[in-house]
Design a protein around this motif. Structure first.
Motif, PDB file in Angstrom:
ATOM      1  N   VAL A  47      23.407   5.006  62.587  1.00 46.59           N
ATOM      2  CA  VAL A  47      23.406   4.459  61.234  1.00 46.59           C
ATOM      3  C   VAL A  47      23.208   5.562  60.198  1.00 46.59           C
ATOM      4  O   VAL A  47      22.925   5.308  59.049  1.00 46.59           O
ATOM      5  CB  VAL A  47      22.304   3.387  61.050  1.00 46.59           C
ATOM      6  CG1 VAL A  47      22.590   2.178  61.931  1.00 46.59           C
ATOM      7  CG2 VAL A  47      20.914   3.937  61.362  1.00 46.59           C
ATOM      8  N   CYS A 120      15.816   0.726  63.410  1.00 43.87           N
ATOM      9  CA  CYS A 120      15.989   0.830  61.958  1.00 43.87           C
ATOM     10  C   CYS A 120      15.230  -0.316  61.309  1.00 43.87           C
ATOM     11  O   CYS A 120      15.344  -1.463  61.746  1.00 43.87           O
ATOM     12  CB  CYS A 120      17.473   0.756  61.595  1.00 43.87           C
ATOM     13  SG  CYS A 120      17.746   0.826  59.815  1.00 43.87           S
ATOM     14  N   LEU A 121      14.470  -0.001  60.283  1.00 46.36           N
ATOM     15  CA  LEU A 121      13.686  -1.035  59.594  1.00 46.36           C
ATOM     16  C   LEU A 121      14.565  -2.202  59.148  1.00 46.36           C
ATOM     17  O   LEU A 121      14.120  -3.341  59.111  1.00 46.36           O
ATOM     18  CB  LEU A 121      12.985  -0.386  58.392  1.00 46.36           C
ATOM     19  CG  LEU A 121      12.084  -1.263  57.539  1.00 46.36           C
ATOM     20  CD1 LEU A 121      10.868  -0.480  57.110  1.00 46.36           C
ATOM     21  CD2 LEU A 121      12.818  -1.770  56.312  1.00 46.36           C
ATOM     22  N   PHE A 215      13.574   5.517  59.820  1.00 47.37           N
ATOM     23  CA  PHE A 215      13.754   6.317  58.594  1.00 47.37           C
ATOM     24  C   PHE A 215      12.747   7.454  58.461  1.00 47.37           C
ATOM     25  O   PHE A 215      12.932   8.350  57.642  1.00 47.37           O
ATOM     26  CB  PHE A 215      13.696   5.407  57.349  1.00 47.37           C
ATOM     27  CG  PHE A 215      12.331   4.852  57.054  1.00 47.37           C
ATOM     28  CD1 PHE A 215      11.472   5.527  56.190  1.00 47.37           C
ATOM     29  CD2 PHE A 215      11.895   3.677  57.652  1.00 47.37           C
ATOM     30  CE1 PHE A 215      10.202   5.026  55.919  1.00 47.37           C
ATOM     31  CE2 PHE A 215      10.628   3.179  57.391  1.00 47.37           C
ATOM     32  CZ  PHE A 215       9.774   3.858  56.527  1.00 47.37           C
ATOM     33  N   TYR A 236      13.836   6.194  51.541  1.00 49.46           N
ATOM     34  CA  TYR A 236      13.828   4.761  51.838  1.00 49.46           C
ATOM     35  C   TYR A 236      13.019   3.954  50.825  1.00 49.46           C
ATOM     36  O   TYR A 236      13.227   2.750  50.691  1.00 49.46           O
ATOM     37  CB  TYR A 236      13.296   4.520  53.249  1.00 49.46           C
ATOM     38  CG  TYR A 236      14.329   3.899  54.183  1.00 49.46           C
ATOM     39  CD1 TYR A 236      15.651   4.332  54.172  1.00 49.46           C
ATOM     40  CD2 TYR A 236      13.974   2.897  55.088  1.00 49.46           C
ATOM     41  CE1 TYR A 236      16.587   3.779  55.022  1.00 49.46           C
ATOM     42  CE2 TYR A 236      14.912   2.340  55.939  1.00 49.46           C
ATOM     43  CZ  TYR A 236      16.223   2.779  55.910  1.00 49.46           C
ATOM     44  OH  TYR A 236      17.146   2.219  56.745  1.00 49.46           O
TER      45      TYR A 236
END
Ligand SMILES: Nc1nc2c(c(=O)[nH]1)N[C@H]1C(S)=C(S)[C@@H](COP(=O)(O)O)O[C@H]1N2
Ligand SMILES: [Mo]
Length: 400
Positions: A47, A120-121, A215, A236
């Motif tokens: 990503v 990923c958050l 992140f 982020y």
């Protein structure tokens, strides 16, 4: 304490294959077909951003900009805007920048390894599960001899020399200098699953923060900045994210038969991400979708949850050399390679259950976890920006 609860969970349900009653063939098949435990580097979901993506640059360009082990250079400097007093900054200009040979020298003494899901958050499921190896970031920070006014550290990687493309993350300096609650250190990572960290995963060197969402784990690392700034300045943060959040515990399904015959048992498998809260149980609930929804979308309120079996650690750790945990990995027995506790935080586990047959109709299957303290997770938590951990709902139709 951790051993107690986690160990009890495994013992209570028993390892699936070793139980007195062999599992139903349908469930045994579903368990056999589960995904590999560790994810090969090239199978991670990617990503990362950048135009062009740094890992897609031609080899010649990678050498020019320090994206190979031979050419990698790391600067460790004081933040000009909020200066930290350091004696020996490591800079390109002075010819003192840190390089891969220096990293390997530190690795001889300080290398550590830990297993962790990279999540990923903003994405529900983990991008991949890895055994990450590196040198604690603090070892490199010490080389600069920091003296005063050091409250945080921020760091970023190669971003095509375009400030607009910089992806930055930050941590309190205490998190880097010491490891709270038994956590592994924040590392400068150079190997994944026993192989050199490849370019797509952030090689030659990336940061990996054990307890954090993806992140914080900056790829293609080039700069570490020591600062007296007292707050986060992560890229982020600009995306409305909770940048102090840590890995959540939750469960999700992997295989569900979407249509079954009336009365036929329903085999289900899944995984659970074991966040900092730990994991003692995985539970499932199946409800008719026409039943009066007194719960207002909150299945925690309905209470018909049953325990699934948490599967024991794999015998063969796929994608690791020889299917074995690399000797000297903390938390694993050196002789047998088996973990001292199970489930282990930061990793994932697999689970399975065979639900009793049901009359014809439409149903909703939900999964949740119970953390180490006995608290249902995810808490009914609409705050997706603290890390996705929703209760998953899956439709199942029973018809002849
Ligand atoms: N330099 C850089 N590092 C980065 C990113 C990025 O875009 N650039 N993306 C971050 C995000 S948001 C995530 S989720 C993880 C993903 O790691 P992976 O690609 O190894 O799965 O990398 C992080 N590190
Ligand atoms: Mo992410």
């Amino acid at each position: 304490m951790r051993l107690g609860v986690a160990g009890a969970a495994v013992l209570a349900f028993g390892p699936l294959a070793a139980g007195a009653d062999p599992p139903a063939p349908a469930l045994a098949k579903a368990v056999e077909d589960l995904e590999p435990y560790f994810t090969p580097q090239e199978k991670f979901r990617d990503v990362s951003r950048g135009k062009p993506l740094p890992h897609s640059l031609p080899d010649k360009r990678k050498r020019e900009v320090g994206l190979t082990r031979e050419t990698w250079k790391l600067e460790v400097i004081s933040d000009p805007d909020n200066p930290t007093k350091i004696r020996s900054p490591l800079t390109q200009k002075d010819g003192t920048a840190f390089d891969f040979d220096g990293l390997m020298k530190l690795a001889e003494k300080h290398a550590v390894r830990f297993a962790k899901v990279m999540t990923c958050l903003n994405i529900g499921c983990p991008l991949g599960m890895g055994l990450w190896e590196g040198v604690p970031l603090r070892e490199v920070i010490w080389l600069t001899q920091p003296r005063d006014n050091l409250r945080r550290v921020f760091y970023y990687g190669y971003h095509n020399d375009d400030p607009q493309q910089m992806f930055r993350s930050s941590l309190p300096i205490s998190r880097v200098l010491e490891d709270p609650f038994d956590l592994p250190p924040v590392i400068l990572c150079y190997k994944l699953n026993g192989k050199w960290l490849d370019s797509e995963r952030g090689g030659p060197v990336r940061v990996v923060v054990p307890e954090a969402y993806g992140f914080k784990s900056i790829k293609w690392l080039t700069h570490v900045v020591l600062t007296n700034l007292y707050h986060a300045n992560d890229t982020y943060a600009e995306g409305n994210n909770d940048v102090d959040t840590w890995l959540k515990t939750f469960a999700a399904t992997l295989s569900v038969p979407h249509e079954v015959k009336p009365g036929a048992p329903i085999p289900i498998t899944g995984y659970a991400q074991v966040g900092l809260a730990g994991l003692s149980k995985v539970q499932v609930s199946i409800q008719s979708n026409v039943a009066k929804r007194n719960d207002d979308g909150d299945p925690l309120a309905t209470g018909n949850w049953t325990d699934a079996q948490i599967l024991p650690p794999p015998k063969h750790w796929s994608d690791l050399p020889g299917g074995k945990i690399i000797a000297g990995t903390p938390g694993f027995d050196t002789a047998t390679g088996q973990p001292h506790t199970w489930p282990m935080r930061l990793m994932k586990v697999h689970w399975a259950t065979l639900l009793p047959g049901l009359p014809a109709g439409k149903y909703i299957l939900r999964t949740r976890t119970i953390d180490e303290k006995g608290i249902a997770q995810p808490m009914p938590r609409p705050f997706q920006k603290s890390g996705h951990s929703a209760i998953e709902s899956v439709d199942i139709t029973v018809k002849s």
